[in-house]
Structures are given as C-alpha cells and as structure tokens.
Motif scaffolding. Structure first.
Motif, mmCIF file in Angstrom:
data_model
loop_
_atom_site.group_PDB
_atom_site.id
_atom_site.type_symbol
_atom_site.label_atom_id
_atom_site.label_comp_id
_atom_site.label_asym_id
_atom_site.label_seq_id
_atom_site.Cartn_x
_atom_site.Cartn_y
_atom_site.Cartn_z
ATOM 1 N N TRP A 284 65.877 -12.550 120.866
ATOM 2 C CA TRP A 284 66.137 -11.481 119.901
ATOM 3 C C TRP A 284 67.024 -10.447 119.877
ATOM 4 C CZ3 TRP A 284 64.995 -6.230 120.481
ATOM 5 C CH2 TRP A 284 64.663 -5.451 119.268
ATOM 6 N N PRO B 145 60.082 -5.701 115.582
ATOM 7 C CA PRO B 145 59.534 -5.338 116.892
ATOM 8 C C PRO B 145 59.930 -3.710 116.813
ATOM 9 C CG PRO B 145 60.701 -7.230 117.250
ATOM 10 C CD PRO B 145 60.945 -6.968 115.841
ATOM 11 N N ILE B 146 61.149 -3.113 116.454
ATOM 12 C CA ILE B 146 61.365 -1.768 116.520
ATOM 13 C C ILE B 146 60.226 -0.873 115.612
ATOM 14 C CG2 ILE B 146 62.879 -0.097 115.537
ATOM 15 C CD1 ILE B 146 64.985 -2.275 116.251
ATOM 16 N N VAL C 59 64.940 -8.547 113.229
ATOM 17 C CA VAL C 59 65.179 -7.516 114.243
ATOM 18 C C VAL C 59 64.345 -6.184 113.931
ATOM 19 C CG1 VAL C 59 67.142 -6.019 114.528
ATOM 20 C CG2 VAL C 59 67.598 -8.348 114.303
ATOM 21 N N LEU C 60 64.114 -5.710 112.937
ATOM 22 C CA LEU C 60 63.460 -4.423 112.623
ATOM 23 C C LEU C 60 62.005 -4.603 112.985
ATOM 24 C CD1 LEU C 60 65.223 -3.338 109.255
ATOM 25 C CD2 LEU C 60 65.464 -2.469 111.692
ATOM 26 N N VAL D 136 57.123 -2.033 115.147
ATOM 27 C CA VAL D 136 55.931 -2.141 115.752
ATOM 28 C C VAL D 136 55.888 -0.871 116.793
ATOM 29 C CG1 VAL D 136 54.253 -3.134 117.793
ATOM 30 C CG2 VAL D 136 55.497 -4.556 115.710
ATOM 31 N N ILE D 137 56.870 -0.595 117.555
ATOM 32 C CA ILE D 137 56.823 0.556 118.451
ATOM 33 C C ILE D 137 57.086 1.773 117.705
ATOM 34 C CG2 ILE D 137 59.365 0.772 118.954
ATOM 35 C CD1 ILE D 137 56.828 0.244 121.640
ATOM 36 N N ALA E 114 58.937 5.599 124.425
ATOM 37 C CA ALA E 114 59.915 4.685 124.067
ATOM 38 C C ALA E 114 60.973 4.833 123.211
ATOM 39 C CB ALA E 114 59.447 3.344 123.901
ATOM 40 N N VAL F 11 63.127 -0.168 126.838
ATOM 41 C CA VAL F 11 62.545 -0.017 125.650
ATOM 42 C C VAL F 11 62.151 -1.096 124.800
ATOM 43 C CG1 VAL F 11 62.760 1.242 123.226
ATOM 44 C CG2 VAL F 11 63.551 2.108 125.369
ATOM 45 N N ILE G 72 53.647 -6.368 121.810
ATOM 46 C CA ILE G 72 53.478 -7.358 120.851
ATOM 47 C C ILE G 72 52.897 -8.678 121.266
ATOM 48 C CG2 ILE G 72 54.841 -9.206 119.494
ATOM 49 C CD1 ILE G 72 57.082 -6.901 119.208
#
Lengths: 293, 272
Positions: free
Chosen positions: A170, B25-26, B22-23, B28-29, B243, A122, A130
């Motif tokens: 990350w 990319p989460i 941290v948040l 984005v998805i 995802a 995931v 991105i």
C-alpha cells in the motif's frame, strides 16, 4: 592569470573549512559509530558488565540462530510485497495510463504519493484498526456474506506476514506508479507511432518501447523499495512485535530486541553489519543490472 | 496519438480505483478520530466528536510529544541544512585534493541503514551522558540528513551557472560572499526542498528516538503514538485522533508544497 593561481594555492584550506562542520557532525555521529560497530561485533557484551572478545563467533551465530535466519527470510518475503508487487502494479498501471492523456493527473499523483509522507507509525496504527478482529476488513467480509474468511489477521500464523507485507504494498505502489509515469511521459510519441506502423499491438508496444525506456526508473524504484523492505522496523514494532510467535520478526526488530531487551549487544551489532552488507550487495546488483543497456 | 474515448474512460477508472485504495485506510483512521469514544457516547446520536482531538492533546499527552518533535526537528533542520549547504558548495564548485574520496564517504551515509550503527552509537552516547537528551535524539539524525543534503546541494551548486560565479569573482567577491549573497538566494527552491525532506524524515523517524531516549524523557510524536497504543487499548477514538495529529504537520506541508516533496524524493534517489 598569475594573480589568481597564487591566491588559489595560498588558500588551499578554504574547501576544507567549508567541509569541516559537515564532516564533524557526520564523522562523530555516523562514520565513527560504523567503525565501532565492526569492533562491537567481535565481542560478547550484555551492555553493562565486562565484555569478552569472541572473534567471529557472533557472525557464526547470525547464520546458525534459527530465529535470526527466520528474520532474514521474512525480510526477503517482504521484498516481494514492498518491491516486486508494487513494481508489477506500477508498470501495468502506468503503461495503461500512458496510452491516453487525462485531465487531473496532477491531483491523482498527489493522492498516490501521499502514503510516502505519512509516518509509518501512523500507517501501522491505521492498518491495525483495519486488521483488528472486529475491524473494517472483517466487517466488510461479513457484510458480503464471506464471514467464514474473517480472521484475526494479525494473530494468525499463516496470514500475519502477508498482512504486514500488504501494508508495504500500500505504501510503495503509489511511489512506483508516480516514478513509472515520470519515466514514460519522457518517451517521444514517435517511438510509439513507429511501433504501430510495424503492426505492434498494445502488449508488444509495451515490451518493445515502454519497458526499455523506463529501465532507469525501474532501477530507482527497486533500490528504494528493497531497502525499505529490508530495514522494516516501525511497521513490525507497532503491528505485531514480531508475533505471533516469531512469524513476523525481521532483522531490524531482532537488532533492537537483542541489543536492548535480551542483552546480546555484540550479536545485535553483528546482525546490523550483516544487514548492511545485504543492503549494499542488493543495491549494487540492482544498479549493475539497471546500468547494463 | 489518437486514442479512443474508451481508453480515456479506462484511465479514469484505473486512477479513481487506486486513489480510493490509497484514501481508504486514511479515511478509516480519520473517521475513527471523529467517531464516538465509547458505546455509551455513541447512543447519544450521530455527531462529529471534535473533542477527541482536544482530549488526545491533553490526556494522550500528544501536545507534549509534538513539542518534543518540533524541538528535535528544528535542531536537525538547522544543523543539517547549514552543514549541507557549506559542504555541497565545496564539492560543487571547488577543486581540492581528496574531494572524490570525501564525497564517496558522504554517499556511503545515504546507503547505510541506521541499523548498522545505532547499537554502538547508543552505548557511546550513554557513556557521554547524551542519551535521554534532545541532542542525543537530534544529532544522529542530523548526521544522516547531512549525507543526503551534501549530495543534494552539490548537485544544485554544480548546476548553478559558472559564469555568475566567475563574474562575481572578478568583481572581487570572496567565496563566502558568492555563496550567501548570490548562490543561496538563487538556490532557494533546492534549499526549500532539502528543508522539507529533512523535516519530514525527522518528524517521522522512529528507531533513533526510540533507542536514544529509553527513559522516554524525549518522546517524539511517532513514539508517543506507539506508546499510547500500548497503554490505552480501549480508546480507539483517542488513538485515531492522536494518529491524525501526528501525521498532520507533514501532510499539510505536503498538500501545499507537494512538488518539492515529489521531485525531491524522486530526483534525490536517482544517482548519477
């Protein structure tokens, strides 16, 4: 108690009975295959026909095949992104945070640790979006007037390995921060006060008090993240499949490719044995250094 | 320790910055998952496209993949946790010949990467006809979890009060009754942690199901996602929705039981 000792000696099999189910599953599906791996690695086999004994030839190939050497080289580069960088950031951030107590630390800890529980596939899918040519990263760069920096991040020979590595950064950084904070909160406040009376500044204080106290946590952080770096598979499989060219191939991916795509079963097994040896040696060295006080 | 308001403010800035990193990319998805599937849909105006999830579930076959994952995870958790409790009990409270050597054998399994044995394991399982079955996918993962689980449960049984065990023994309770009626009920937090970690590792595992089911008969959720990405290069929204679906079960458990995840992964890593 004579009664008890007779009971004990009469039931010497009891502990083994408790161990039996675990040993059975573990032995059949893990220990036995490890032994078979040592055997497989001495043969040349395409997975279907007859196999030929070749002695240590597969191991010689591991150290001569350019693509395999490159794969191990990439794994070591990934150690920088998965371990060294997160550790540096983690120590700095936890060191800063440790100087003053803040409310809501529990919430932030939950957020920072989050990447650890999300399936790597995931994570890889998210970062692929991105890094895509018309993805968020290039979009942001163009919006900031830095459009000349935009590039296909996962299709560029120079930038793909660092781009993949930064995904590891990350994932790992939150874990390392949480670990370092856990270690630092255990340091008695008096140690800092003593250092301050000696006239130590923030930096000296960090070197003299904080760093030695979290040695154990540093060892754990390095062990976990180095192993993660060396056995990276899902991330490469989903983002680049080792490409472009061979620029991001890693040992685990080569094992999969050689065993199941190009039919070099013996060689793939040998790569697995070498990778395991590298993991065990690095783990031992890190723990050895960490234990020395 | 006296600290200035400035230092406290700096802390919040640092924490918020890393939380956002941290948040991001989460986010984005997740936003892609709720986004329009194509440009023509986007022209209809702004909306939360919840239907992406339903479509991913059926068209993307994520419903099927997640069912496979649930079955595999259930098998692994039941086998691994039961075996680990029994073995951890033996190592934790009993003295017997060879215990040191046998325990070292289990520790080896924690450190050895899957890559060390996956290739010969596949070919031996193929000869036995176990590849492309749930057992072929589940049992190797159970073996790996048993290595950690035995180590984890042994630590719990060692910390359990010896006086309780002694008292029960004097009451005439056998070792099996002491385990199931006394130690397991008291040890529920440690066991829950083990259940959660085993579930998470199994749910998120990629290499073993990839190798053990080459025909794709047993395709777990992460595999389905990787496969979906290869098949449908256009449908970003469906991919993102898939995802999110794949990540959701573990993330939900994590949100409610985060203490178990964090202490388990941190304490479990701290070797004696």
């Amino acid at each position: 108690m004579p009664g008890r000792s007779t009971r004990r000696s009469g039931r010497a099999w009891v502990p083994y009975a408790y161990l039996a189910p675990a040993l059975l599953v573990y032995g059949v599906f893990l220990l036995f295959p490890i032994g078979r791996a040592a055997q497989f690695s001495l043969f040349e086999w395409d997975g279907l026909g007859a196999s030929t004994f070749v002695g240590l030839d597969n191991y010689v190939t591991v150290f001569q095949d350019g693509r395999l050497l490159e794969a191990f080289g990439h794994a070591f580069v990934l150690i920088f992104f998965f371990s060294v960088l997160p550790l540096a950031i983690g120590l700095l951030v936890a060191g800063v945070l440790n100087r003053a107590q803040v409310k809501g630390l529990g919430f932030f800890r939950t957020v920072l640790f989050l990447p650890q529980v999300i399936a790597m596939v995931v994570v890889a899918v998210a970062w692929r979006q991105i890094y895509a040519p018309d993805g968020v990263l290039n979009g942001t760069l163009r919006a900031l007037g830095l459009g000349h920096l935009a590039r296909p991040w996962l299709g560029d020979y120079a930038f793909t390995l660092p781009a993949v590595g930064l995904v590891g950064t990350w994932v790992a950084t939150g874990l390392v921060i949480v670990l370092m904070l856990a270690g630092m909160t255990k340091i008695p406040r008096e140690h800092y006060e003593a250092a301050r009376l000696d006239g130590a500044g923030a930096f000296r204080e960090f070197l003299a008090v904080t760093l030695p106290a979290v040695r154990g946590e540093i060892t754990v952080a390095l062990t976990l993240t180095i192993i993660a770096a060396l056995k990276t598979f899902d991330l490469v499989y989903v983002t680049t499949r080792g490409g472009p060219g061979t620029s991001t191939t890693v040992p685990s991916y080569e094992i999969y490719r050689r065993a199941f795509e190009t039919g070099d079963v013996g060689l793939a097994t040998a790569v697995g044995v070498v990778l395991t040896a590298v993991v065990l040696v690095i783990t031992a060295v890190v723990n050895r250094i960490g234990d020395r006080s | 320790m006296k600290v200035s308001a400035l230092e406290r403010a700096t802390n919040y800035v640092v924490l918020v910055f890393f939380a956002l990193v941290v948040l991001g990319p989460i986010g984005v998805i997740v936003s892609l998952a709720f986004g329009p599937e194509s440009a023509s849909v986007a022209r209809e105006g702004f909306a939360l496209h919840v239907e992406n999830f339903a479509e991913a579930w059926v068209v993307g076959r994520f419903g099927e993949y997640m069912t496979s994952s649930v079955i595999v995870a259930a098998i692994v958790v039941v086998i691994a946790v039961t075996c680990s409790i029994l073995a951890g009990y033996a190592f934790g409270v009993m003295r017997f010949r060879g215990s040191g050597f046998l325990f070292a054998l289990f520790l080896l399994g924690i450190m050895v990467p899957t890559e060390a044995f996956i290739v010969p394991l596949f070919f031996d399982m193929r000869s036995l006809g176990l590849t492309n079955t749930v057992w072929g996918v589940a049992l190797p993962q159970a073996a790996m979890s048993i290595a950690f689980g035995t180590y984890w449960m042994r630590a719990y049984f060692r910390s359990a009060s010896l006086s309780i065990i002694e008292a029960a023994r004097l009451d005439g309770a056998g070792s099996f009754r002491i385990l199931w009626q006394i130690l397991v009920p008291i040890g529920r937090p440690a066991i829950l942690t083990l259940v959660l970690l085993t579930f998470m590792w199994t749910w998120n595992e990629f290499l073993i199901p990839l190798v053990m089911s080459p025909s794709g008969t047993v395709r777990t959720a992460p595999l389905g996602l990787a496969f979906f990405q290869g098949q449908y290069t256009q449908g970003t929204a469906l991919l993102a929705a898939g995802a999110v679906l794949v990540a959701l079960p573990v993330v939900v458990l994590y949100i409610f039981l985060q203490r178990h995840f964090i202490t388990g992964m941190i304490e479990g890593a701290v070797r004696e």
